[in-house]
Structures are given as structure tokens and as C-alpha cells.
Design an enzyme around this catalytic site. Structure first.
Site, PDB file in Angstrom:
ATOM      1  NE  ARG A   1      -1.147  -4.737  -0.402  1.00 44.12           N
ATOM      2  CZ  ARG A   1      -1.963  -3.601  -0.166  1.00 44.12           C
ATOM      3  NH1 ARG A   1      -2.778  -3.979  -1.130  1.00 44.12           N
ATOM      4  NH2 ARG A   1      -1.890  -2.775   0.606  1.00 44.12           N
TER       5      ARG A   1
ATOM      6  NE  ARG B   1      -2.826  -5.123   5.481  1.00 40.46           N
ATOM      7  CZ  ARG B   1      -3.146  -5.374   4.161  1.00 40.46           C
ATOM      8  NH1 ARG B   1      -3.881  -6.266   3.996  1.00 40.46           N
ATOM      9  NH2 ARG B   1      -2.687  -4.646   3.086  1.00 40.46           N
TER      10      ARG B   1
ATOM     11  N   GLY C   1       1.000  -1.146   0.078  1.00 41.67           N
ATOM     12  CA  GLY C   1       0.183  -0.085   0.066  1.00 41.67           C
ATOM     13  C   GLY C   1       0.878   1.247   0.080  1.00 41.67           C
TER      14      GLY C   1
ATOM     15  CG  ASP D   1      -1.593  -0.507   7.944  1.00 37.86           C
ATOM     16  OD1 ASP D   1      -2.333   0.352   7.711  1.00 37.86           O
ATOM     17  OD2 ASP D   1      -1.526  -1.521   7.319  1.00 37.86           O
TER      18      ASP D   1
ATOM     19  CB  THR E   1       2.766   0.642   6.147  1.00 38.58           C
ATOM     20  OG1 THR E   1       1.451   0.203   6.600  1.00 38.58           O
ATOM     21  CG2 THR E   1       3.877   0.207   7.542  1.00 38.58           C
TER      22      THR E   1
ATOM     23  CG  ASP F   1       3.323  -6.943   7.594  1.00 36.67           C
ATOM     24  OD1 ASP F   1       2.716  -6.453   6.623  1.00 36.67           O
ATOM     25  OD2 ASP F   1       3.005  -7.184   8.605  1.00 36.67           O
TER      26      ASP F   1
ATOM     27  CG  ASP G   1       1.598  -2.965  10.703  1.00 31.72           C
ATOM     28  OD1 ASP G   1       2.314  -2.430  10.136  1.00 31.72           O
ATOM     29  OD2 ASP G   1       0.905  -3.834  10.318  1.00 31.72           O
TER      30      ASP G   1
HETATM   31  O1  F6P Z   1      -1.698  -1.455   4.590  1.00 30.97           O
HETATM   32  C1  F6P Z   1      -2.130  -0.272   4.161  1.00 30.97           C
HETATM   33  C2  F6P Z   1      -3.577  -0.548   3.954  1.00 30.97           C
HETATM   34  O2  F6P Z   1      -4.110   0.691   3.595  1.00 30.97           O
HETATM   35  C3  F6P Z   1      -4.333  -0.847   5.208  1.00 30.97           C
HETATM   36  O3  F6P Z   1      -4.636  -0.155   6.065  1.00 30.97           O
HETATM   37  C4  F6P Z   1      -5.717  -1.666   4.684  1.00 30.97           C
HETATM   38  O4  F6P Z   1      -6.214  -2.888   5.288  1.00 30.97           O
HETATM   39  C5  F6P Z   1      -5.285  -1.967   3.114  1.00 30.97           C
HETATM   40  O5  F6P Z   1      -3.770  -1.312   2.776  1.00 30.97           O
HETATM   41  C6  F6P Z   1      -6.012  -1.777   2.013  1.00 30.97           C
HETATM   42  O6  F6P Z   1      -5.520  -2.232   1.078  1.00 30.97           O
HETATM   43  P1  F6P Z   1      -6.011  -1.868  -0.546  1.00 30.97           P
HETATM   44  O7  F6P Z   1      -5.435  -0.556  -0.906  1.00 30.97           O
HETATM   45  O8  F6P Z   1      -5.401  -3.029  -1.400  1.00 30.97           O
HETATM   46  O9  F6P Z   1      -7.577  -1.863  -0.661  1.00 30.97           O
END
Ligand code: F6P
Length: 326
Positions: free
Chosen positions: A75, A175, A14, A131, A129, A106, A133
Site C-alpha cells: 500500500r 475490514r 492486500g 473482502d 480482494t 478499492d 466489497d
Molecule cells: O483488505 C484485505 C484485508 O485482509 C482486510 O480484510 C483486513 O482488514 C486488512 O486487509 C488487513 O491488512 P494488513 O494485511 O495490512 O494487516
């Protein structure tokens, strides 16, 4: 000292505000030490597809203030497979690239860990990130901007919540981690903060809301981390409304707005420092580590460790938030 002539950099997973500032820092530190620096497009997928080109000073100019990532991000499922990683390695070798810097979370470091062990190739991770985390750093790039985005949005929701005597359930990202919810919940004086790291009891939440009503509160904010065990904000709102009608309720899911925007000063400085330190770490001969900041000092954490452990939530902050929202 390790002689690096050619270095590659990519962003993966992300996107997070400040990734551009980190790319700029990696590139310019590399140029300073006489390296050629390649930018890989679309994360590991670009490595596999040989989608990379040389960066110059101009390409990384005027990006420190921009959200997103000029290298784009993905990803990659292919990188989870041996054949994909072999292609990535072959492409790096074809370009005579000596080392790789990956900016991400991660998932990015899990891939980096496997790749660097498989091919004994020097890889350094830079935490990026929203997050926040990641084990091995107090802050990851993008988190500060994201929480400020949440705070700005919730302040606006407070205005309308107050005008209409409503209770808002606000869902934020993260997440399976509650760092965004916890910090922005404290900053906005949320009536409660629901995070995956602690068990959520709907009865306790309703009792708290009843207490608030008796204390003449007429509106409120419940911050819900997307990974909470009680469900998403819609589910939590439904469970509460079924048993307590003290407020009219509304749900707001902030979503990807949290991932965009100009990085804050803190994220720009963090990204600049970590990008710079990542190149210095490679010169020192480090590999398979994430570079972080702990107590304002550069800290190296082996990928092995950073992918196995999760950063722990400070439970006392949650307790404090509950006391302050009485
Ligand atoms: O890891 C970053 C994040 O924004 C999380 O907070 C969220 O769950 C996820 O990515 C959303 O992913 P995507 O952009 O693939 O919907």
C-alpha cells in the site's frame, strides 16, 4: 480498436489468492495479441521506484495454482502524493508503456482513478480482494478461497466446541464489510453472524443464546466480522460473558491465514476470465474502468463509480441464517 504495444501489470493492496492466475491471464492474453508485458513489483510503489521488468511465458508458467502474488504487493503512501504519481507516469513513459492493468481493491482503484484522470493514461482495474466489497462485480478474486479457508477452520472449531460444551467467537477479516462473515457464517451454521452493515445488539445476542440453551444446544459459533460495531471478537465475548454464563467461551481470530493458500477452482477461473477481459477491454479502447462479472457477464464500471459505492449486503441472507440456526 486501440493499438497497445506495451502493457504493464501490478498487484496492489492486500494480496488475495488468485492474483497470480490473473497476472498469468493478463500476460498471456497480451502475448497473444502481440504485446510486450511488463510486471511491476510492489504495486504503485514499484511504479514510482521504477521496479519493473518484462515478463515472458516462462515467468508466468506454473503460477495459476499459487497463492500470494509473484509481483508482490504494497500500500503506497507516495502514490497518494502528486510527486509520486508524476514519477510513476514518467517511469511508464520511459519504458514506452501504453497502458496499465491494476489488480486490487478499492484503495487500488482510488489511486488508479486519480492517476488516469491526471495523465489521461489508460488504466483498467481487476477486482482482487478477499473482502469482496467492490461495487460492480458479484465476486472479487480471492473471496471464494478466503471463505473456504474460514469454513475449513470453523468446522474444526465445531469439533472441539462440541467436545467441551463451549461457545466460540470467531473473528474473520473484511475490514469494514461483512461479506466474509455472512457467507462463511451461513456455510458453517453459525449461531449468529455479526457484521458492520447491521447494528449489533448484545442483548438480542444473549437472548438468542439463552433460547439456544433452553433448546439443549451445548455449544456454538458466533461469527464476528472484524469491523463490527460491537467491537472485535474479544470485546463481544467479554460483553456477552459479563451478562450470560450459559457457556464457557473461547475466542479465535483467524487473521491472515484467510489471505493465503492455493486459490479455489472458482477463483482461478474468475481470475483467468477477468485478466483476459481486462486486456480485451484495453484493445477496445476502454480506460478508467474496473472489469467485473455480474450475473456471469463481463461488466465495466467506471472507477468514479466503483470507488464511491459499496457493494450492498443481502439482508435477507442474514435473516435466513438466523432462522436456520434455531
Ligand atoms: O483488505 C484485505 C484485508 O485482509 C482486510 O480484510 C483486513 O482488514 C486488512 O486487509 C488487513 O491488512 P494488513 O494485511 O495490512 O494487516
Amino acid at each position: 480498436m486501440n493499438k497497445i504495444n506495451k502493457l504493464a501489470v501490478l498487484t496492489s493492496g492486500g494480496d488475495a489468492p488468485g492474483m497470480n492466475a490473473a497476472i498469468r491471464a493478463v500476460a498471456r492474453t497480451g502475448f497473444f495479441y502481440g504485446m510486450e508485458v511488463y510486471g511491476v513489483k510492489r504495486g504503485y510503489q514499484g511504479l514510482i521506484d521504477n521496479d519493473m521488468s518484462e515478463l515472458d511465458n516462462q515467468i508466468v508458467a506454473n503460477i495459476i495454482q499459487r497463492g500470494g502474488t509473484i509481483l508482490k504487493s504494497e500500500r503506497s503512501d507516495d502514490f497518494m502524493k502528486t510527486e509520486g504519481r508524476q514519477k510513476a507516469y514518467d517511469n511508464l513513459r520511459t519504458h514506452n508503456i501504453d497502458a496499465l492493468i491494476v489488480i486490487g481493491g478499492d484503495g487500488t482503484f482510488t489511486g488508479a482513478n486519480i492517476f488516469s484522470n491526471e495523465f489521461d493514461f489508460p488504466v483498467i482495474g481487476v477486482p482482487g480482494t478477499i473482502d469482496n466489497d467492490l461495487y460492480g462485480t458479484d465476486y472479487a478474486i480471492g473471496y471464494d478461497t478466503a471463505i473456504n479457508t474460514v469454513v475449513e477452520a470453523v468446522d474444526k472449531l465445531r469439533d472441539t466446541a462440541g467436545s467441551h460444551n463451549r461457545l466460540f467467537f470467531v473473528e474473520v477479516m473484511g475490514r469494514d464489510a461483512g461479506f466474509i462473515a455472512l457467507r462463511s457464517g451461513i456455510a458453517t451454521g453459525a449461531e449468529d453472524i455479526l457484521i458492520p452493515e447491521t447494528e449489533t445488539c448484545i442483548t438480542d445476542l444473549i437472548n438468542k443464546l439463552k433460547h439456544d440453551r433452553r433448546g439443549n444446544k451445548t455449544s456454538g459459533i458466533i461469527m464476528v466480522a472484524e469491523g463490527d460495531d460491537a467491537g472485535n471478537a474479544y470485546e463481544v465475548a467479554r460483553k456477552v460473558s459479563e451478562n450470560f454464563q450459559g457457556y464457557e467461551t473461547r475466542v479465535t481470530v483467524l487473521g491472515h491465514v484467510q489471505r493465503g493458500g492455493a486459490p479455489t477452482c472458482m477463483d482461478r477461473v474468475l481470475a483467468s476470465t477477468l485478466g483476459y477481459e481486462a486486456v480485451k477491454a484495453l484493445i477496445k479502447g476502454k480506460k478508467a474502468i474496473m472489469i467485473g462479472k455480474i450475473n456471469n457477464q463481463a461488466a465495466y464500471t467506471p472507477f468514479e463509480k466503483s470507488v464511491k459505492h459499496h457493494r450492498q449486503i443481502n439482508g435477507s441472507l442474514l435473516e435466513m441464517a438466523r432462522i436456520l440456526s434455531l
